[in-house]
Design a protein around this motif. Sequence first.
Motif, mmCIF file in Angstrom:
data_model
loop_
_atom_site.group_PDB
_atom_site.id
_atom_site.type_symbol
_atom_site.label_atom_id
_atom_site.label_comp_id
_atom_site.label_asym_id
_atom_site.label_seq_id
_atom_site.Cartn_x
_atom_site.Cartn_y
_atom_site.Cartn_z
ATOM 1 N N GLY A 63 34.196 17.204 -4.982
ATOM 2 C CA GLY A 63 33.057 17.470 -5.853
ATOM 3 C C GLY A 63 33.418 18.339 -7.048
ATOM 4 N N ILE A 64 34.671 18.255 -7.495
ATOM 5 C CA ILE A 64 35.162 19.098 -8.589
ATOM 6 C C ILE A 64 35.428 18.232 -9.816
ATOM 7 N N PRO A 65 34.565 18.281 -10.828
ATOM 8 C CA PRO A 65 34.816 17.509 -12.052
ATOM 9 C C PRO A 65 35.856 18.217 -12.911
ATOM 10 N N SER A 66 36.683 17.438 -13.597
ATOM 11 C CA SER A 66 37.735 18.052 -14.413
ATOM 12 C C SER A 66 38.008 17.224 -15.658
ATOM 13 N N LEU A 67 38.051 17.903 -16.787
ATOM 14 C CA LEU A 67 38.495 17.299 -18.043
ATOM 15 C C LEU A 67 39.737 18.013 -18.561
ATOM 16 N N GLY A 68 40.498 18.576 -17.624
ATOM 17 C CA GLY A 68 41.719 19.277 -18.019
ATOM 18 C C GLY A 68 42.968 18.733 -17.375
ATOM 19 N N GLN A 69 42.898 17.514 -16.811
ATOM 20 C CA GLN A 69 44.057 16.958 -16.114
ATOM 21 C C GLN A 69 45.227 16.674 -17.049
ATOM 22 N N ALA A 70 44.937 16.468 -18.328
ATOM 23 C CA ALA A 70 46.012 16.221 -19.295
ATOM 24 C C ALA A 70 46.958 17.414 -19.371
ATOM 25 N N ALA A 71 46.459 18.614 -19.090
ATOM 26 C CA ALA A 71 47.311 19.803 -19.118
ATOM 27 C C ALA A 71 48.398 19.698 -18.047
ATOM 28 N N PHE A 72 48.029 19.244 -16.856
ATOM 29 C CA PHE A 72 49.015 19.105 -15.777
ATOM 30 C C PHE A 72 50.019 17.998 -16.108
ATOM 31 N N LEU A 73 49.526 16.900 -16.678
ATOM 32 C CA LEU A 73 50.432 15.841 -17.119
ATOM 33 C C LEU A 73 51.444 16.384 -18.123
ATOM 34 N N PHE A 205 35.772 28.844 -1.356
ATOM 35 C CA PHE A 205 36.575 29.138 -2.549
ATOM 36 C C PHE A 205 38.013 28.699 -2.343
ATOM 37 N N TYR A 206 38.587 29.042 -1.206
ATOM 38 C CA TYR A 206 39.999 28.742 -0.955
ATOM 39 C C TYR A 206 40.222 27.269 -0.649
ATOM 40 N N TYR A 207 39.238 26.626 -0.055
ATOM 41 C CA TYR A 207 39.358 25.183 0.177
ATOM 42 C C TYR A 207 39.422 24.434 -1.158
ATOM 43 N N LYS A 208 38.515 24.782 -2.057
ATOM 44 C CA LYS A 208 38.497 24.108 -3.354
ATOM 45 C C LYS A 208 39.736 24.463 -4.176
ATOM 46 N N LEU A 209 40.163 25.701 -4.095
ATOM 47 C CA LEU A 209 41.350 26.124 -4.826
ATOM 48 C C LEU A 209 42.585 25.370 -4.344
ATOM 49 N N SER A 210 42.730 25.236 -3.034
ATOM 50 C CA SER A 210 43.896 24.531 -2.488
ATOM 51 C C SER A 210 43.903 23.065 -2.903
ATOM 52 N N LEU A 211 42.736 22.443 -2.927
ATOM 53 C CA LEU A 211 42.653 21.049 -3.352
ATOM 54 C C LEU A 211 43.000 20.917 -4.835
ATOM 55 N N TYR A 212 42.555 21.863 -5.630
ATOM 56 C CA TYR A 212 42.844 21.862 -7.073
ATOM 57 C C TYR A 212 44.342 22.025 -7.329
ATOM 58 N N VAL A 213 44.989 22.881 -6.566
ATOM 59 C CA VAL A 213 46.435 23.079 -6.696
ATOM 60 C C VAL A 213 47.185 21.806 -6.302
ATOM 61 N N LEU A 214 46.741 21.165 -5.220
ATOM 62 C CA LEU A 214 47.370 19.916 -4.785
ATOM 63 C C LEU A 214 47.231 18.841 -5.853
ATOM 64 N N ALA A 215 46.040 18.705 -6.416
ATOM 65 C CA ALA A 215 45.822 17.706 -7.468
ATOM 66 C C ALA A 215 46.668 18.026 -8.701
ATOM 67 N N GLY A 216 46.776 19.311 -9.041
ATOM 68 C CA GLY A 216 47.600 19.710 -10.175
ATOM 69 C C GLY A 216 49.064 19.363 -9.954
ATOM 70 N N ALA A 217 49.553 19.585 -8.731
ATOM 71 C CA ALA A 217 50.948 19.283 -8.410
ATOM 72 C C ALA A 217 51.225 17.783 -8.531
ATOM 73 N N LEU A 218 50.332 16.956 -7.985
ATOM 74 C CA LEU A 218 50.515 15.505 -8.067
ATOM 75 C C LEU A 218 50.447 15.012 -9.511
ATOM 76 N N THR A 219 49.548 15.589 -10.293
ATOM 77 C CA THR A 219 49.430 15.193 -11.691
ATOM 78 C C THR A 219 50.655 15.641 -12.488
ATOM 79 N N GLY A 220 51.212 16.791 -12.143
ATOM 80 C CA GLY A 220 52.447 17.236 -12.775
ATOM 81 C C GLY A 220 53.599 16.294 -12.477
ATOM 82 N N LEU A 221 53.675 15.808 -11.236
ATOM 83 C CA LEU A 221 54.699 14.819 -10.884
ATOM 84 C C LEU A 221 54.516 13.550 -11.698
ATOM 85 N N ALA A 222 53.252 13.123 -11.856
ATOM 86 C CA ALA A 222 52.965 11.935 -12.671
ATOM 87 C C ALA A 222 53.392 12.156 -14.121
#
Length: 316
Positions: A63-73, A205-222
């Motif tokens: 349930g976390i909307p994001s328009l900043g994924q390009a930063a991780f890319l 807070f920590y559940y959402k933060l951990s998911l955000y970090v995981l998504a950031g890591a995968l997007t960085g790999l991409a």
Amino acid sequence: MMAGRSESRRSLGSVQQTALRSGLVLLWLLPLALGGYPLYLATEAAWLALAAVALSVLLGHGGIPSLGQAAFLGLGAYAVGLALKGGLLLWLALGLAVLISAAFALLTGLLLFRTQGIFVLMLTLAFGQMVYSAAYKWNALTGGDDGLSLSGLGFHPGILHGVALLALLGSLGGLRYLLRTPYGKTLEAIRQNEEKIRSLGVPTFYYKLSLYVLAGALTGLAGGGLALHRNFISPHDLFWLTSATLMVMVLLGGSRGLWGAAFGALLYTFVQSWVSSFTDLWGLFVGLLLIGAVLFAREGLWPLLERRLGGGHGSA
């Protein structure tokens, strides 16, 4: 007897669903035989699909909307490019891309999840634009508007495609497993009613933060993979429109299913290439496609295919 028929239908639906997913994988494998531009597009779509899948986990399951994924890319791309130019081994460069993107997600997430709703979306956009601005202005490191060329690396297109597909399929399998664990079930409960889950003593807070970090890591790999694939990194790829494009891919395919996001990335990439080959108004065509999906397939095109062809109800 009724229970037996229901079990039989579920079993048949599962087989058909597996066949549908296998067909999607075959669509990605076919360009290996064709080579040339189809292979280039398929590799592009595979790396973008990985980023779209990461966003779909955030949006559809957290349930976390994001328009900043390009930063991780962008962070992943520049990390790989600069590391390889500095003489680092490829696998270490890709690992560095993952770590840097995850670290940025952690730092920004500590601020991000102290707010809710539209403010989360606004902050992700702001953080993304900060990275874009830094990449655009920091000429000595990133090359500024001229970008960063990786043309001397010379990776074989077939190998790059195989690595992209393995990364995508590995992520799909890993995330699918994760969402079925108690951690994934808790994330789903938080998405549906965060206030209630928080009142039960769950550290949302920590559940959402951990998911955000995981998504950031995968997007960085991409992002790192895209840099190897394109042999060039441009700061313009970090602009918020890239994040919006990933959002369109997710909405086209379906935000609640990981395979849907992958399908949306493949569909968007090839439709954009095909339409732009005969008109500059390809954005209009993609917009109409998205409007059609919203009006007639609100869950996305992939769940619609699963219901019509696979006998399922759409799943991760």
